[in-house]
Design an enzyme around this catalytic site. Sequence first.
Site, short mmCIF file in Angstrom:
data_model
loop_
_atom_site.label_atom_id
_atom_site.label_comp_id
_atom_site.label_asym_id
_atom_site.label_seq_id
_atom_site.Cartn_x
_atom_site.Cartn_y
_atom_site.Cartn_z
N LEU A 186 -14.90 -4.97 14.04
CA LEU A 186 -15.69 -4.32 15.15
C LEU A 186 -14.70 -4.65 16.42
O LEU A 186 -14.88 -3.93 17.14
CB LEU A 186 -16.99 -5.15 15.09
CG LEU A 186 -17.95 -5.12 13.96
CD1 LEU A 186 -19.43 -5.82 14.10
CD2 LEU A 186 -18.14 -3.41 13.76
N GLY A 187 -14.05 -5.72 16.55
CA GLY A 187 -13.33 -5.81 17.72
C GLY A 187 -12.24 -6.96 17.54
O GLY A 187 -12.22 -7.59 16.65
N GLY A 189 -9.52 -9.53 19.83
CA GLY A 189 -9.04 -9.97 20.86
C GLY A 189 -7.92 -11.27 20.88
O GLY A 189 -7.28 -11.03 19.90
N THR A 190 -7.45 -11.75 21.95
CA THR A 190 -6.46 -12.74 21.91
C THR A 190 -6.57 -13.73 20.89
O THR A 190 -5.83 -14.27 20.35
CB THR A 190 -6.27 -13.28 23.29
OG1 THR A 190 -6.15 -12.15 24.31
CG2 THR A 190 -5.21 -14.22 23.49
N GLY A 192 -8.96 -14.00 18.26
CA GLY A 192 -9.49 -13.85 16.82
C GLY A 192 -9.93 -12.18 16.89
O GLY A 192 -9.77 -11.42 17.58
N ASP A 303 -19.32 -13.37 33.15
CA ASP A 303 -18.61 -12.57 32.60
C ASP A 303 -19.26 -11.07 32.11
O ASP A 303 -18.98 -10.41 31.22
CB ASP A 303 -17.93 -12.75 30.99
CG ASP A 303 -16.69 -12.12 30.59
OD1 ASP A 303 -16.09 -11.52 31.40
OD2 ASP A 303 -16.26 -12.46 29.22
#
Length: 528
Positions: A186-187, A189-190, A192, A303
């Site tokens: 699903l996504g 990033g840095t 995981g 965030d």
Amino acid sequence: MSTENAHLQKEDIVIESWLHKKGEHIRNWRPRYFILFRDGTLLGFRSKPKEDQPLPEPLNNFMIRDAATVCLDKPRPNMFIVRCLQWTTVIERTFYADSADFRQMWIEAIQAVSSHNRLKENAGNTSMQEEDTNGNPSGESDVNMDATSTRSDNDFESTVMNIDEPEEVPRKNTVTMDDFDFLKVLGQGTFGKVILCREKSSDKLYAIKIIRKEMVVDRSEVAHTLTENRVLYACVHPFLTLLKYSFQAQYHICFVMEFANGGELFTHLQRCKTFSEARTRFYGSEIILALGYLHHRNIVYRDMKLENLLLDRDGHIKITDFGLCKEEIKYGDKTSTFCGTPEYLAPEVIEDIDYDRSVDWWGVGVVMYEMMCGRLPFSAKENGKLFELITTCDLKFPNRLSPEAVTLLSGLLERVPAKRLGAGPDDAREVSRAEFFKDVDWEATLRKEVEPPFKPNVMSETDTSFFDREFTSMPVQLTPPRRGEELPTVDEEEELQANFIQFASYYVSGSLERSYDTNRSADKYEIR
């Protein structure tokens, strides 16, 4: 001073003076009054502490043990770098003194303190840590939920959430990655990936966030990971992503959460270009309720951005990603860590000014501006130019926006924190009073009784069409724990795992559809 530094005594001071410290994110020089203690604690203050008073809260808080120093005279004279090993990572802080003599005095003092503490401590536990200084990032949250319920003519003020606290069920370490079938990415990033998975025992779908321990340690993000775990477990709200399990594997930290298959709000806005004011009002009201809940629990989110706003299958907001949350920040408290996404940073964060929970309302202003205007309020390719715009440039609005929308956005995007909408003690209630929200039924919104203006056309429970195809087309596989073929030594393995001793594994019983019961008298919570 915070309890973690309460043991420090003035007679333990080794050296103190003004130094200039180079910023870690915005690379400018900042004057700080530093005090080094015998135990290796190095505190930095914006002004020199008064001798006849207890030390105030420091702006910088380092721990220097087993440190090395390097002298430099370019690009500035009298510079020096302090280097220290934090597990497998070398941490550096850069300073310059007003004279060569002062620099030499500091270097000799640091070396003396380092040598003294090296004899007392195991080298494997040495570190140089810089933390937020208001609150205890590694401590357990101690939140008072005994808010008195009062009612008034204002519909928002009388909004009461009766939240069922998650039940932590004692269980053996039986939850592992083997309990799930991984379906789609699903996504990524840095640190995981987030993967759609199906629990084998229940056949239920979840989103599992899998974080590489090695990357967390290398990027000095252990404290943020522990915070995310605590916040996910402690917070139960209809517009926050809910946790089912958290556990750790040999090389990974895992959060098993509800799957919001409506996708990112960012994706929907890209397709629509802009949202109507009515649609923006709906999303904004749910976001305000969620942030008000976090603030009531003394948590600053820090965030807020479109990518962290998901939609469930019915079209309701789900806020996700709590790694940058700061605990134990009530009204009037401030913190100082530079963190967040550049385009969404409040001016006071950029300017290195201690900030409070009103940074979240600035973030709400940015996302609501994006929804109604179809673009960011401030944008530039280079961060330096972007930060200049955020701190100095006037807001511009399309002519089509209503006066109520302009007033709301202007209030949320107020550069002076104390004047910002939501900055007062009433917090979310103050935002709710804006004319833009005058027709919102806050109690009905909380109970999800207001029909969403858009319902994602989800074809099946495993439909991921509202997630970025760049990710969903990836093969479902985990990154190996180390580069190359070399296996970690026993010492390296113990060193890695020691970072996560405080990570608690959680299992939340019952259905994730639980969240609140408006007929319960226990656990009442009022956004005030």
